[in-house]
Design a protein around this motif. Sequence first.
Motif, PDB file in Angstrom:
ATOM      1  N   GLU A 114       0.833  -1.090   0.046  1.00 13.43           N
ATOM      2  CA  GLU A 114      -0.002  -0.128   0.041  1.00 13.43           C
ATOM      3  C   GLU A 114       0.990   1.182  -0.004  1.00 13.43           C
ATOM      4  OE1 GLU A 114      -2.904  -0.377   3.205  1.00 13.43           O
ATOM      5  OE2 GLU A 114      -4.132  -1.667   1.853  1.00 13.43           O
ATOM      6  N   ASP A 115       2.172   1.192   0.597  1.00 13.00           N
ATOM      7  CA  ASP A 115       2.954   2.441   0.299  1.00 13.00           C
ATOM      8  C   ASP A 115       3.422   2.551  -0.947  1.00 13.00           C
ATOM      9  OD1 ASP A 115       2.762   3.066   3.187  1.00 13.00           O
ATOM     10  OD2 ASP A 115       4.706   2.357   3.823  1.00 13.00           O
ATOM     11  N   ALA A 116       3.624   1.242  -1.755  1.00 12.15           N
ATOM     12  CA  ALA A 116       4.145   1.481  -2.893  1.00 12.15           C
ATOM     13  C   ALA A 116       3.277   1.954  -3.949  1.00 12.15           C
ATOM     14  CB  ALA A 116       4.686   0.156  -3.597  1.00 12.15           C
ATOM     15  N   THR A 117       1.976   2.122  -3.570  1.00  8.58           N
ATOM     16  CA  THR A 117       0.736   2.576  -4.451  1.00  8.58           C
ATOM     17  C   THR A 117       0.942   3.918  -4.548  1.00  8.58           C
ATOM     18  OG1 THR A 117      -0.760   2.716  -2.842  1.00  8.58           O
ATOM     19  CG2 THR A 117      -0.641   0.598  -3.880  1.00  8.58           C
ATOM     20  N   HIS A 118       1.579   4.781  -3.771  1.00 12.69           N
ATOM     21  CA  HIS A 118       1.872   6.081  -3.862  1.00 12.69           C
ATOM     22  C   HIS A 118       2.774   6.313  -5.287  1.00 12.69           C
ATOM     23  CE1 HIS A 118      -0.674   7.067  -0.482  1.00 12.69           C
ATOM     24  NE2 HIS A 118      -0.146   6.169   0.041  1.00 12.69           N
ATOM     25  N   SER A 119       3.081   5.508  -5.831  1.00 11.33           N
ATOM     26  CA  SER A 119       4.357   5.703  -7.093  1.00 11.33           C
ATOM     27  C   SER A 119       3.468   6.583  -8.003  1.00 11.33           C
ATOM     28  CB  SER A 119       4.571   4.430  -7.471  1.00 11.33           C
ATOM     29  OG  SER A 119       4.940   3.626  -6.776  1.00 11.33           O
ATOM     30  N   PRO A 120       4.489   7.251  -8.806  1.00 14.19           N
ATOM     31  CA  PRO A 120       3.723   8.265  -9.793  1.00 14.19           C
ATOM     32  C   PRO A 120       3.070   7.212 -10.755  1.00 14.19           C
ATOM     33  CG  PRO A 120       5.994   8.131  -9.971  1.00 14.19           C
ATOM     34  CD  PRO A 120       5.689   7.542  -8.886  1.00 14.19           C
ATOM     35  N   VAL A 125       4.408  -0.884 -18.752  1.00  9.59           N
ATOM     36  CA  VAL A 125       6.041  -1.374 -17.979  1.00  9.59           C
ATOM     37  C   VAL A 125       6.652   0.025 -17.416  1.00  9.59           C
ATOM     38  CG1 VAL A 125       8.020  -2.384 -18.361  1.00  9.59           C
ATOM     39  CG2 VAL A 125       6.404  -3.374 -19.885  1.00  9.59           C
ATOM     40  N   LYS A 126       6.603   1.040 -17.834  1.00 12.95           N
ATOM     41  CA  LYS A 126       7.261   2.002 -17.317  1.00 12.95           C
ATOM     42  C   LYS A 126       6.650   2.354 -15.739  1.00 12.95           C
ATOM     43  CE  LYS A 126       6.792   4.943 -20.789  1.00 12.95           C
ATOM     44  NZ  LYS A 126       6.996   6.303 -21.786  1.00 12.95           N
ATOM     45  N   ASN A 127       5.146   2.436 -15.909  1.00 10.22           N
ATOM     46  CA  ASN A 127       4.620   2.712 -14.738  1.00 10.22           C
ATOM     47  C   ASN A 127       4.672   1.692 -13.799  1.00 10.22           C
ATOM     48  OD1 ASN A 127       2.433   5.370 -14.960  1.00 10.22           O
ATOM     49  ND2 ASN A 127       2.902   4.369 -16.966  1.00 10.22           N
ATOM     50  N   THR A 128       4.502   0.372 -14.034  1.00 10.26           N
ATOM     51  CA  THR A 128       4.777  -0.551 -13.119  1.00 10.26           C
ATOM     52  C   THR A 128       6.241  -0.659 -12.508  1.00 10.26           C
ATOM     53  OG1 THR A 128       2.939  -1.961 -14.250  1.00 10.26           O
ATOM     54  CG2 THR A 128       4.320  -3.180 -12.881  1.00 10.26           C
ATOM     55  N   ALA A 129       7.130  -0.170 -13.332  1.00 11.02           N
ATOM     56  CA  ALA A 129       8.487  -0.284 -12.805  1.00 11.02           C
ATOM     57  C   ALA A 129       8.603   0.876 -11.721  1.00 11.02           C
ATOM     58  CB  ALA A 129       9.609   0.014 -13.929  1.00 11.02           C
ATOM     59  N   PHE A 130       7.927   1.699 -11.933  1.00  9.60           N
ATOM     60  CA  PHE A 130       7.809   2.897 -10.506  1.00  9.60           C
ATOM     61  C   PHE A 130       7.402   2.080  -9.345  1.00  9.60           C
ATOM     62  CE2 PHE A 130       6.833   6.419 -14.016  1.00  9.60           C
ATOM     63  CZ  PHE A 130       8.278   6.589 -14.136  1.00  9.60           C
ATOM     64  N   PHE A 131       6.192   1.662  -9.653  1.00 12.43           N
ATOM     65  CA  PHE A 131       5.758   0.794  -8.605  1.00 12.43           C
ATOM     66  C   PHE A 131       6.511  -0.455  -7.774  1.00 12.43           C
ATOM     67  CE2 PHE A 131       3.038  -3.094  -7.442  1.00 12.43           C
ATOM     68  CZ  PHE A 131       2.576  -2.783  -6.197  1.00 12.43           C
TER      69      PHE A 131
END
Length: 212
Positions: free
Chosen positions: A34-40, A136-142
Amino acid sequence: MEKTFKQILQHRRAINFFDPERDVPEALLRELVEDATHSPSSFNLQPWNIMVLRDKEEKMRLQKLAMNQLKVSEAPVTLIILADTKAWHKDNEAFKLVKKHKLQDGELKEDQIDWFHGVCERLYGKSHDSELAFAVKNTAFFAMSLMYAAAARGLETHPMDGFDHDGVKKEFNIPENYWVPLLLAVGHHAKNAEVLPKKKRKSYDELVLSFD
């Protein structure tokens, strides 16, 4: 004592040996996810999902498709990270959820939804490559945030891209719209296992480029 972000950066390592006797409780895993969901995330579409593998038999099935890396089964939790290439699509559950939130927050009005979807489609639906790059770019942020969140809580991780992508999708019945950027082992470092020295990284001067 709470770690500084610099300490978290320096602590995070790709650990090869996990202690199979030390669990990662469900509540703790939920916290770091849930912390990681704050990724851009582009337009807040959040095209990421995870599969959580705890069962030994499931992890062994995955291990066979991941170059037989022991950490896949030794870590108490191994995650299959999923990138949803269709998260921009109006019939996708991720898009529906984002639409619901934008309407609730007043960010969009009902008569603006078609416009919003059109923007997403023009950006991400042009081709297979644009869909894949978006997901993939967005999921890499996560995924990176997930590793830092784990490090902040004293956990170790190891991201892996050495696996049979199509084999994993088939073995775990993963729908066609998902790409699997990586697997992620999560747990505690095995007692007495060697930790190799940190590898050197590019300096500022080595990584800054210009093209004249």
